[in-house]
Design an enzyme around this catalytic site. Structure first.
Site, PDB file in Angstrom:
ATOM      1  N   CYS A   1      31.064  -9.609 -29.904  1.00 26.91           N
ATOM      2  CA  CYS A   1      31.717 -10.899 -30.131  1.00 26.91           C
ATOM      3  C   CYS A   1      33.206 -10.719 -30.396  1.00 26.91           C
ATOM      4  CB  CYS A   1      31.105 -11.673 -31.285  1.00 26.91           C
ATOM      5  SG  CYS A   1      29.399 -12.117 -31.030  1.00 26.91           S
TER       6      CYS A   1
ATOM      7  N   ARG B   1      34.910  -5.319 -26.129  1.00 29.22           N
ATOM      8  CA  ARG B   1      33.985  -5.309 -27.263  1.00 29.22           C
ATOM      9  C   ARG B   1      32.538  -5.538 -26.813  1.00 29.22           C
ATOM     10  NH1 ARG B   1      36.423  -5.997 -32.245  1.00 29.22           N
ATOM     11  NH2 ARG B   1      34.631  -7.088 -33.082  1.00 29.22           N
TER      12      ARG B   1
ATOM     13  N   TRP C   1      28.241 -11.791 -27.719  1.00 23.19           N
ATOM     14  CA  TRP C   1      27.259 -10.746 -27.393  1.00 23.19           C
ATOM     15  C   TRP C   1      25.963 -11.205 -28.055  1.00 23.19           C
ATOM     16  CZ3 TRP C   1      24.108  -6.924 -29.564  1.00 23.19           C
ATOM     17  CH2 TRP C   1      23.798  -5.841 -28.743  1.00 23.19           C
TER      18      TRP C   1
ATOM     19  N   ASN D   1      31.589 -14.436 -35.440  1.00 20.97           N
ATOM     20  CA  ASN D   1      31.179 -13.064 -35.141  1.00 20.97           C
ATOM     21  C   ASN D   1      30.446 -12.552 -36.372  1.00 20.97           C
ATOM     22  OD1 ASN D   1      30.931 -10.359 -34.534  1.00 20.97           O
ATOM     23  ND2 ASN D   1      33.112  -9.896 -34.752  1.00 20.97           N
ATOM     24  N   GLY D   2      29.222 -12.057 -36.181  1.00 19.04           N
ATOM     25  CA  GLY D   2      28.441 -11.573 -37.326  1.00 19.04           C
ATOM     26  C   GLY D   2      27.043 -12.169 -37.260  1.00 19.04           C
TER      27      GLY D   2
ATOM     28  N   GLU E   1      27.299  15.368 -27.941  1.00 20.12           N
ATOM     29  CA  GLU E   1      28.314  14.436 -27.472  1.00 20.12           C
ATOM     30  C   GLU E   1      28.391  14.431 -25.940  1.00 20.12           C
ATOM     31  OE1 GLU E   1      29.727  12.079 -28.702  1.00 20.12           O
ATOM     32  OE2 GLU E   1      31.542  11.681 -27.539  1.00 20.12           O
TER      33      GLU E   1
ATOM     34  N   LYS F   1      27.847  11.128 -23.738  1.00 21.35           N
ATOM     35  CA  LYS F   1      28.920  10.665 -22.853  1.00 21.35           C
ATOM     36  C   LYS F   1      28.368  10.414 -21.462  1.00 21.35           C
ATOM     37  CE  LYS F   1      31.239   9.671 -24.743  1.00 21.35           C
ATOM     38  NZ  LYS F   1      31.670   9.285 -26.048  1.00 21.35           N
TER      39      LYS F   1
ATOM     40  N   GLU G   1      25.519   7.380 -21.409  1.00 20.92           N
ATOM     41  CA  GLU G   1      25.915   6.005 -21.707  1.00 20.92           C
ATOM     42  C   GLU G   1      26.687   5.357 -20.565  1.00 20.92           C
ATOM     43  OE1 GLU G   1      28.540   5.515 -25.102  1.00 20.92           O
ATOM     44  OE2 GLU G   1      29.507   7.426 -24.681  1.00 20.92           O
TER      45      GLU G   1
ATOM     46  N   HIS H   1      10.262  25.685 -27.413  1.00 23.48           N
ATOM     47  CA  HIS H   1       9.231  25.103 -28.277  1.00 23.48           C
ATOM     48  C   HIS H   1       8.727  23.779 -27.703  1.00 23.48           C
ATOM     49  CE1 HIS H   1       9.800  28.268 -31.166  1.00 23.48           C
ATOM     50  NE2 HIS H   1      11.098  28.104 -31.014  1.00 23.48           N
TER      51      HIS H   1
ATOM     52  N   LYS I   1      31.478  -2.254 -27.864  1.00 23.26           N
ATOM     53  CA  LYS I   1      32.391  -1.290 -28.467  1.00 23.26           C
ATOM     54  C   LYS I   1      32.223  -1.251 -29.989  1.00 23.26           C
ATOM     55  CE  LYS I   1      35.867   1.623 -28.496  1.00 23.26           C
ATOM     56  NZ  LYS I   1      35.540   3.001 -28.121  1.00 23.26           N
TER      57      LYS I   1
HETATM   58  C1  F6R Z   1      29.819   6.426 -27.847  1.00 22.93           C
HETATM   59  C2  F6R Z   1      30.383   5.575 -28.873  1.00 22.93           C
HETATM   60  C3  F6R Z   1      29.496   5.146 -29.973  1.00 22.93           C
HETATM   61  C4  F6R Z   1      30.273   5.023 -31.290  1.00 22.93           C
HETATM   62  C5  F6R Z   1      29.375   4.413 -32.374  1.00 22.93           C
HETATM   63  C6  F6R Z   1      30.096   4.304 -33.693  1.00 22.93           C
HETATM   64  O1  F6R Z   1      30.764   6.768 -26.882  1.00 22.93           O
HETATM   65  O2  F6R Z   1      31.537   5.210 -28.824  1.00 22.93           O
HETATM   66  O3  F6R Z   1      28.397   5.985 -30.113  1.00 22.93           O
HETATM   67  O4  F6R Z   1      30.716   6.289 -31.662  1.00 22.93           O
HETATM   68  O5  F6R Z   1      28.951   3.143 -31.972  1.00 22.93           O
HETATM   69  O6  F6R Z   1      31.190   3.463 -33.594  1.00 22.93           O
HETATM   70  P1  F6R Z   1      32.350   3.535 -34.656  1.00 22.93           P
HETATM   71  O7  F6R Z   1      33.003   4.868 -34.513  1.00 22.93           O
HETATM   72  O8  F6R Z   1      33.277   2.413 -34.284  1.00 22.93           O
HETATM   73  O9  F6R Z   1      31.728   3.365 -36.002  1.00 22.93           O
END
Ligand code: F6R
Length: 608
Positions: A2, A27, A75, A101-102, A481, A485, A488, A504, A603
């Site tokens: 949102c 976002r 969203w 938003n929330g 990570e 990456k 996603e 295992h 985001k």
């Molecule tokens: C993956 C990604 C997410 C954020 C997670 C935490 O690429 O960006 O896994 O790391 O949603 O978000 P923040 O850092 O904003 O708390």
């Protein structure tokens, strides 16, 4: 999740709102809408789908007249993405329009109460209750009515509210959801983050929970819930407008990958003076550090992966036990945390709902909270005892890259700083480590110069159905990570495994042609991981290895080898993650996917 924009001034407002909302698209959203005050009433336009739909519907905003309004990208949480569930929501009489938003957690009993009083609801959302409640409590004073509403709702909110009785002003308030106020000349703004208003002003107010702001063209007044004026300090944003633009890149993600050397340098250089790490921004002194019983690192997603790196680094350097925990687990596990424990919270956005809740849980148990955050004035930063900001600048791509890298840099600074205070480093070791940290930006830049090789490898594997990432210790932490990456943004199934754990169970998934990305950067465990590579190769896997230039002669360990520069072993994650970010990016690009806005993701995850 949102996005909110609001404006009052002299410009035609609808194009300003659409422009602001376009800056918040990153976002994540599935519908958009605006409400504009004009000719004594509130006009609403909203639609399911991308902002383009709303823009076409309103002739890019030109068909909606008025100089004051609020806009929203939604969203979906309560109710499917649809025209009717989109924001703004309007009260039954049409007098009030609200963007939110929330999540309003107690909206069901409140809704039932109002329905019993004859109010009719048209949407399935939790937000509509706000518009109706304001109407219910309104006796001619909008501020008064809004205070009554926020005293009764539970949950999180950033709200923008228009009232047709107020032709020249609107109100906004926030609690545990982001909302900033932009102060211009003859015009004022609200927005979920500064990127939406940066084009117009760099002067912002960060609101505390339940501070209410009344905005007109020439005034911004902030009140507390006792209707007393709160004096706020203006914060000057020093980002360039270009920081939030693509600047010739096809995707924000690649731009942000390329920005990493600068982001790491900005984060590090301000904190190293005459060869010494200076953490002026926090108050962890020697006495406190010596008294730390245990460190918890709490975060979500990639930020949690930084926490896994931090566990290895801090334990190794400081000999203090460290536990890295996923915030959504930590908050509900009745954690054994006490006042001698330090809880480090990591978050790019500073508004992740689970991380914020975990932070509150830790504080309630008496722990001291140090946060590593990218967004100044965010809820997590505000709620922490100490904050170390990462100076990554705005990160727009949903998949984090430069924020992750700057979080790692802060972790190294903190670990070396604490180890020195604990007397665990010789003068020479300390100086060497500081120098290695300072050299990281150049080494990252060097890796970025050989992007083409990774692009070629991506072209060989982008049709894979499943990819494994393996490594030991820090290499394992980075595998987590790398795997995230890739999956996603490319939607390829992928798993990260501690290399020694494969046999295992998971090794049964390896078959002819399965791609295994093996991280073998650590010297101590090099041979151990090479044995694991042999095991998967013997079962048909194709292996792509990432190793440092200290092992230049070991090219036969894998089918494909990516070389990174050497550095202190503790800092290698900053280098080994770069090829993995690039690999994920190129695979997604070859698949023609929406790299900056992957499906189903947002985001800022402001709901749990
Ligand atoms: C993956 C990604 C997410 C954020 C997670 C935490 O690429 O960006 O896994 O790391 O949603 O978000 P923040 O850092 O904003 O708390």
């Amino acid at each position: 999740m949102c996005g909110i924009v609001g404006y009052v001034g002299s410009r035609q407002v609808a194009p300003v709102l659409l422009d602001g909302l376009s800056k918040l698209e990153y976002r994540g959203y599935d519908s958009a809408g605006i409400a504009v005050y004009g000719d004594g009433k509130i006009n609403v336009a909203k639609a399911r789908g991308r902002l383009k739909v709303l823009s076409e519907m309103t002739d890019e905003g030109k068909s909606v007249s008025g100089v004051m309004g609020i806009g929203h990208t939604r969203w979906a949480t309560h109710g499917e993405p649809s025209d009717v569930n989109s924001h703004p929501h309007v009260s039954s009489s049409g007098r009030f329009a609200v963007v939110h938003n929330g999540i309003i957690e107690n909206y069901i009993p409140l809704k039932k109460r109002l329905m019993n009083k004859g109010y009719e609801f048209v949407s399935e959302t939790d937000t509509e209750i706000i518009a109706q409640l304001i109407e219910y409590y309104y006796k001619g004073d909008l501020l008064e009515a809004l205070i009554k509403v926020i005293e009764r709702v539970e949950g999180s909110y950033a709200l923008g509210v228009l009232c047709s009785d107020y032709p020249d002003r609107f109100v906004a308030v926030r609690k545990a959801s982001p909302l900033i106020v932009g102060v211009g000349e003859g015009e004022n703004f609200i927005a979920s983050d500064v990127t939406a208003i940066l084009k117009y002003t760099r002067n912002v107010y960060y609101l505390e929970d339940n501070e209410i702001v009344v905005l007109s063209k020439d005034s911004v007044d902030v009140y507390n819930t006792d209707k007393e004026i709160v004096n706020k300090e203006i914060f000057k944003v020093d980002w360039d407008v270009s920081a939030a633009e693509k600047g010739g890149y096809e995707h924000f993600m690649m731009k942000e990958i390329e920005e990493q050397p600068k982001a790491i340098r900005d984060t590090v250089s301000a904190r190293i003076k005459d060869g010494k790490i200076v953490l002026d921004d926090i108050s962890l002194d020697e006495k406190y550090i010596k008294g730390i019983n245990k460190i918890f690192i709490v975060a979500c997603g990639s930020a949690y992966h930084v926490g896994v790196v931090a566990k290895y680094v801090i334990e190794k350097m400081c000999r203090i036990p460290v536990e890295a925990q996923i915030a959504s687990e930590f908050r509900y596990c009745d954690p054994i945390v006490s006042c001698n424990d330090l809880v480090i919270v990591i978050s790019q956005s500073g508004e992740t709902a689970d991380t914020l809740a975990a932070l509150k849980e830790a504080k309630a148990r008496g722990a001291r909270v140090l946060s590593i955050v990218n967004v100044v004035g965010s809820a997590i930063a505000n709620a922490s005892d100490d904050v170390l900001y990462t100076w990554a600048g705005p990160e727009i791509a949903v998949a984090t890259t430069k924020a992750y890298s700057t979080q790692l840099a802060v972790v190294y600074l903190l670990a070396v700083y604490m180890a020195e205070k604990l007397g665990l480093l010789t003068v020479g070791e300390y100086a060497e480590m500081v120098r290695e940290i300072q050299e990281l930006p150049d080494k990252v830049a060097e890796i970025l110069k050989s992007k083409e090789k990774i692009q070629y490898l991506a072209s060989q594997f982008y049709n894979c159905h499943s990819i494994f990432f393996i490594g030991r210790n820090l290499d394992y932490a980075v595998s987590l990570e790398g795997s995230l990456k890739l999956k996603e943004i490319s939607y390829i199934h992928s798993e990260a495994y501690a290399a020694g754990e494969l046999k295992h169970g998971t090794i049964s998934l390896i078959e002819e042609g399965t791609l295994v990305v093996a991280l073998v950067t650590g010297n101590n465990l090099f041979d151990k991981t090479v044995s694991n590579i042999k095991e998967v190769k013997a079962r048909g896997a194709v292996v792509m290895a990432v190793r440092t230039d200290t092992h230049l002669h070991d090219d036969d360990i894998a089918d494909h080898v990516i070389t990174i520069p050497s550095t202190n072993e503790m800092f290698l994650p900053s280098l080994s993650v770069i090829p993995l970010q690039l690999f994920g990016y190129y695979v997604a690009s070859l698949k023609g996917l929406d790299i900056d806005k992957p499906r189903n993701l947002a985001k800022s995850v402001t709901v749990e």
